[in-house]
Design a protein around this motif. Structure first.
Motif, short mmCIF file in Angstrom:
data_model
loop_
_atom_site.label_atom_id
_atom_site.label_comp_id
_atom_site.label_asym_id
_atom_site.label_seq_id
_atom_site.Cartn_x
_atom_site.Cartn_y
_atom_site.Cartn_z
N GLY A 126 0.81 -1.22 0.00
CA GLY A 126 0.00 0.00 0.00
C GLY A 126 0.84 1.26 0.00
N LEU B 283 3.64 1.59 -1.38
CA LEU B 283 4.25 1.78 -2.70
C LEU B 283 3.25 2.25 -3.73
CD1 LEU B 283 6.66 -1.25 -2.95
CD2 LEU B 283 7.26 1.14 -2.81
N ILE B 284 1.99 1.82 -3.64
CA ILE B 284 1.08 2.12 -4.75
C ILE B 284 0.15 3.28 -4.47
CG2 ILE B 284 1.12 -0.27 -5.55
CD1 ILE B 284 -1.85 -0.36 -4.57
N ARG B 285 -0.09 3.65 -3.22
CA ARG B 285 -1.07 4.70 -2.98
C ARG B 285 -0.46 6.07 -3.16
NH1 ARG B 285 -6.19 3.26 -1.15
NH2 ARG B 285 -6.62 5.44 -1.57
N ARG B 286 -1.31 7.06 -3.54
CA ARG B 286 -0.84 8.42 -3.78
C ARG B 286 -1.17 9.35 -2.63
NH1 ARG B 286 2.43 7.97 -7.45
NH2 ARG B 286 1.93 6.09 -8.56
N ASN B 287 -2.28 9.02 -1.96
CA ASN B 287 -2.73 9.90 -0.88
C ASN B 287 -1.76 9.81 0.30
OD1 ASN B 287 -4.14 11.09 1.27
ND2 ASN B 287 -6.09 10.65 0.27
N LEU C 64 -2.09 10.60 3.39
CA LEU C 64 -2.66 10.09 4.64
C LEU C 64 -2.79 8.57 4.60
CD1 LEU C 64 -5.28 12.88 5.04
CD2 LEU C 64 -3.56 12.31 6.72
N VAL C 65 -3.18 8.04 3.43
CA VAL C 65 -3.29 6.58 3.32
C VAL C 65 -1.91 5.96 3.41
CG1 VAL C 65 -4.10 4.72 1.86
CG2 VAL C 65 -5.39 6.81 2.00
N PHE D 63 0.45 7.08 5.23
CA PHE D 63 0.72 7.06 6.68
C PHE D 63 0.06 5.86 7.33
CE2 PHE D 63 2.39 11.36 7.35
CZ PHE D 63 3.28 11.04 8.33
N PHE E 128 -1.08 20.89 3.02
CA PHE E 128 -2.41 21.10 2.47
C PHE E 128 -2.89 22.53 2.66
CE2 PHE E 128 -2.63 16.58 2.13
CZ PHE E 128 -3.51 16.38 1.08
N ARG F 17 -1.06 25.05 1.89
CA ARG F 17 -0.51 25.76 0.73
C ARG F 17 -1.21 25.39 -0.56
NH1 ARG F 17 4.66 27.63 2.06
NH2 ARG F 17 4.48 28.38 4.18
N ARG F 18 -1.53 24.14 -0.72
CA ARG F 18 -2.11 23.68 -1.98
C ARG F 18 -3.29 22.79 -1.67
NH1 ARG F 18 2.05 20.99 -5.24
NH2 ARG F 18 3.48 22.68 -4.79
N ALA F 19 -4.28 22.85 -2.58
CA ALA F 19 -5.58 22.26 -2.24
C ALA F 19 -5.55 20.74 -2.33
CB ALA F 19 -6.65 22.81 -3.18
N ASP G 189 2.86 12.70 -5.51
CA ASP G 189 3.57 13.05 -6.74
C ASP G 189 3.78 14.55 -6.87
OD1 ASP G 189 3.89 10.51 -7.73
OD2 ASP G 189 1.84 10.46 -8.45
N VAL H 186 -5.63 -0.62 2.14
CA VAL H 186 -4.91 -0.38 0.88
C VAL H 186 -5.89 -0.11 -0.26
CG1 VAL H 186 -3.34 -1.39 -0.77
CG2 VAL H 186 -2.95 -1.72 1.65
N VAL I 163 -9.65 25.28 0.35
CA VAL I 163 -9.64 23.97 0.98
C VAL I 163 -10.67 23.91 2.10
CG1 VAL I 163 -8.23 22.31 2.20
CG2 VAL I 163 -7.21 23.77 0.47
#
Lengths: 110, 238
Positions: free
Chosen positions: A31, A33-37, A39-40, A42, A94, A96-98, A103, B41, B236
């Motif tokens: 997880g 390695l593949i997730r972008r979020n 928080l996930v 973490f 977050f 600073r940017r929405a 990435d 996941v 936000v």
């Protein structure tokens, strides 16, 4: 539950716990390695920490050594500190940017 | 896995005493842990991931109880499920990032097959290591044993406050550093009109002035070049 010697506890071999911990660790690493979020990601780190904790407790039980449980105690404290600082960083990003994924965070500057 | 567990159960019942209650508990808790881990996941919504994480943490707490780590099971529920996951949920909802993530898109080409291969390799290595290596070194325990004569809390407390006293003290320093760092990171950059020190934000932090003055200066200096991004913040959290 009666205490029996060696690796057996209630008829359950400690290898079952260790295998389960290895699988949970692998799922957490996958997880991460593949997730972008962020928080996930973490949460996946928390999964891996829990797998390590389960291994420590299993060895403490198998070897009749309280040291493994003490180590889990310290891992809990470090995990709490890590989450506090990590979520502080996430909040700062977050702000600073929405909509930031891992990435988008390729610059040291915010 | 259920079938193999049952097979081992039958195999073990001929040789040694098998506690069916313990086995049932283990299998159910392991299923809960695995389902929760997979859910963390694959869930698209971060809130669902956090709730799946709670499920996993409860399952691990059950496994702790099963291995006579009673105190750690309680701490697991209180600290992990009660504090850390609530902190996660608080941040998710505070930032409004609970929108669904499109898991189908793959920004980095070939990342997922590589991740599958790497993780499969690592997991296989771990399981093989457990199969072929020796688990114990034969070294005597320095931390005390897990007898059933005294309670788990007493053993753990004696070990933490005697053998591991110095790491325990270092842990307190670590927690203080983490708290100060979180306060510095999470406080809002002061408005341009208010120089640091007489804004209302400093009262909110409520920390030691000698610590916060320096932190405020640093945060203020760091935040100056990026002041216009406050508008993005307004989007936000309206």
């Amino acid at each position: 539950m009666t205490a029996v010697n060696g690796a057996i506890n209630g008829g359950i071999n400690g290898a079952w716990y260790l295998s389960l911990a290895a699988v949970v660790f692998a799922i957490g690493a996958f997880g991460l390695l593949i997730r972008r979020n962020v928080l996930v990601m973490f949460m996946c780190i928390e999964l891996m920490l829990n797998a390590a904790n389960l291994t420590f407790v299993t060895f403490a039980n198998m070897l009749h050594d309280i040291g493994g449980q003490v180590l889990v105690f310290f891992v809990l404290v470090v995990a709490a500190a890590e989450v506090v600082v990590g979520l502080g960083i996430v909040v700062a990003i977050f702000r600073r940017r929405a909509n930031a994924t891992a990435d988008d965070l390729h610059l040291m500057k915010g | 896995m259920l079938a193999t567990a049952h097979g081992l159960l039958l195999a073990a019942s001929t040789t040694t005493h098998v506690d069916y209650v313990a086995w049932t508990t283990f299998v159910v808790a392991a299923a809960i842990v695995l389902a929760g881990a997979v859910g963390v996941v694959v869930a698209r919504n971060p809130v669902h991931s956090a709730l799946m994480l709670v499920m996993t943490l409860f399952g691990v707490a059950v496994l702790f109880v099963l291995q006579r780590a009673d105190f750690l099971a309680v701490v697991q529920v209180i600290v992990y499920a009660g504090a850390i996951v609530v902190l996660f949920l608080f941040v998710i909802m505070f930032l409004g990032v609970d929108r669904q993530e499109n898991v189908a898109i793959e920004p980095l080409r070939g990342q997922r097959p590589l991740a599958v291969a790497l993780v499969a390799l690592g997991a296989t290595g771990l399981l093989l290591l457990g199969e072929v290596s020796k688990w114990t070194t034969g070294a005597p325990s320095v931390a005390g044993s897990t007898d059933t004569s005294t309670s788990n809390v007493a053993q753990l407390g004696r070990s933490v406050y005697t053998t591991y006293l110095f790491p325990f003290e270092v842990t307190s320093a670590l927690l203080v550093i983490a708290v100060v760092g979180a306060v510095v990171l999470a406080r809002r950059p002061p408005a341009v009109a208010n120089p640091p020190g007489d804004g209302g934000t400093e009262d909110v932090t409520g920390e030691d002035p000698s610590v916060s003055d320096l932190a405020v200066e640093e945060a203020y200096a760091a935040s100056r070049p990026a002041e216009p991004t406050d508008e993005a913040h307004g989007e936000v959290a309206p």
